[in-house]
Scaffold this motif. Structure first.
Motif, PDB file in Angstrom:
ATOM      1  N   SER A  10     -18.887 -29.672  -6.928  1.00  0.00           N
ATOM      2  CA  SER A  10     -19.243 -30.998  -6.403  1.00  0.00           C
ATOM      3  C   SER A  10     -18.010 -31.726  -5.877  1.00  0.00           C
ATOM      4  O   SER A  10     -18.063 -32.404  -4.844  1.00  0.00           O
ATOM      5  CB  SER A  10     -19.945 -31.830  -7.478  1.00  0.00           C
ATOM      6  N   TYR A  11     -16.886 -31.583  -6.587  1.00  0.00           N
ATOM      7  CA  TYR A  11     -15.619 -32.182  -6.136  1.00  0.00           C
ATOM      8  C   TYR A  11     -15.195 -31.589  -4.802  1.00  0.00           C
ATOM      9  O   TYR A  11     -14.796 -32.316  -3.886  1.00  0.00           O
ATOM     10  CB  TYR A  11     -14.565 -31.914  -7.220  1.00  0.00           C
TER      11      TYR A  11
ATOM     12  N   LEU B 112     -14.870 -33.620  -1.132  1.00  0.00           N
ATOM     13  CA  LEU B 112     -13.616 -33.699  -0.376  1.00  0.00           C
ATOM     14  C   LEU B 112     -13.763 -33.132   1.027  1.00  0.00           C
ATOM     15  O   LEU B 112     -13.161 -33.638   1.971  1.00  0.00           O
ATOM     16  CB  LEU B 112     -12.510 -32.958  -1.126  1.00  0.00           C
ATOM     17  N   LEU B 113     -14.580 -32.074   1.176  1.00  0.00           N
ATOM     18  CA  LEU B 113     -14.735 -31.472   2.495  1.00  0.00           C
ATOM     19  C   LEU B 113     -15.931 -32.042   3.264  1.00  0.00           C
ATOM     20  O   LEU B 113     -16.151 -31.696   4.407  1.00  0.00           O
ATOM     21  CB  LEU B 113     -14.871 -29.943   2.376  1.00  0.00           C
ATOM     22  N   GLY B 114     -16.711 -32.899   2.597  1.00  0.00           N
ATOM     23  CA  GLY B 114     -17.773 -33.622   3.286  1.00  0.00           C
ATOM     24  C   GLY B 114     -18.960 -32.789   3.718  1.00  0.00           C
ATOM     25  O   GLY B 114     -19.439 -32.889   4.849  1.00  0.00           O
TER      26      GLY B 114
END
Length: 214
Positions: free
Chosen positions: A206-207, A211-213
């Protein structure tokens, strides 16, 4: 646990970490322990208040782990850090903060051990890093080398706009990701542009997506 035993225990725990990492422990309002490192010292003293803008303050307010860069406006020096709150009987008691130095300007390479000696690798050439056999293996465009520096140290010193922790054993350079494929149990597999594949574990999925959208 009395204060002497508490401090002695944390000193021993501190010895397990890199000399570059400072450690701070606070209750819900002030610091109760601080161990500076050789590379960074925020000049915290027991009894100092936990002020707004620090990662300790953010962790106490959210009740969750916080990991981010803090600029020099708070302590006078920039730093990377991770603060983890702790509870007792369901009540928030305080947090432990690990403080890492920022990579100095101009030091934009990772130096690795090779068969012939050592090789400085520019950040942009590093494809990914893997923790294995008590070493960090650095895979670049046309080179693989090792370093004894822990992967966790690199997580807080490498440029955040280029490198992402995607697994307990891997950090990747996002500029070298060719494709992202779904894998089992809500995880992903990264196809890197040098032909290697790197996993994204469930705990980081999920993180990583945030971060990469995607």
């Amino acid at each position: 646990m009395n204060r002497l035993t508490f401090g002695s225990l944390l000193d021993v725990i501190g010895e397990l970490f890199s000399d570059e990492i400072s450690i701070a422990v606070s209750d819900t309002s002030e610091y109760v322990y601080y161990r500076p490192s050789k590379r960074i010292d925020l000049k915290i003293k027991p009894g100092d208040p936990v002020v707004d803008g620090t990662i300790a303050h953010k962790a106490l307010n959210t009740g969750q782990k916080v990991s981010e860069f803090i600029d020099r406006n708070v302590f006078g020096v920039p730093y990377h850090g991770m603060a983890v709150p702790f509870h007792q009987d369901g009540e928030l008691e305080g947090c432990v903060t690990a403080i890492y130095p920022v990579m100095t300007e101009g030091k934009s390479v990772v130096t690795v051990k090779t068969l012939d000696g050592w090789r400085p690798i520019p950040f942009h050439d590093v494809v990914f890093m893997e923790a294995k056999d008590r070493k960090t293996h650095v895979v670049a465009d046309a080179l693989v080398g090792t370093t004894t520096r822990a992967l966790q140290d690199y997580e807080y010193s490498l440029p955040r706009e280029m490198f992402i922790r995607c697994h307990r054993s891997f950090i990747v350079n996002v500029h070298h990701i060719r494709d992202i494929f779904p894998d089992t149990h809500s995880t992903f597999m990264l196809a890197m542009d040098n032909g290697f594949q790197v996993p994204v574990s469930q705990s980081y999925a999920s993180y990583f997506r945030k971060l990469l959208g995607f």
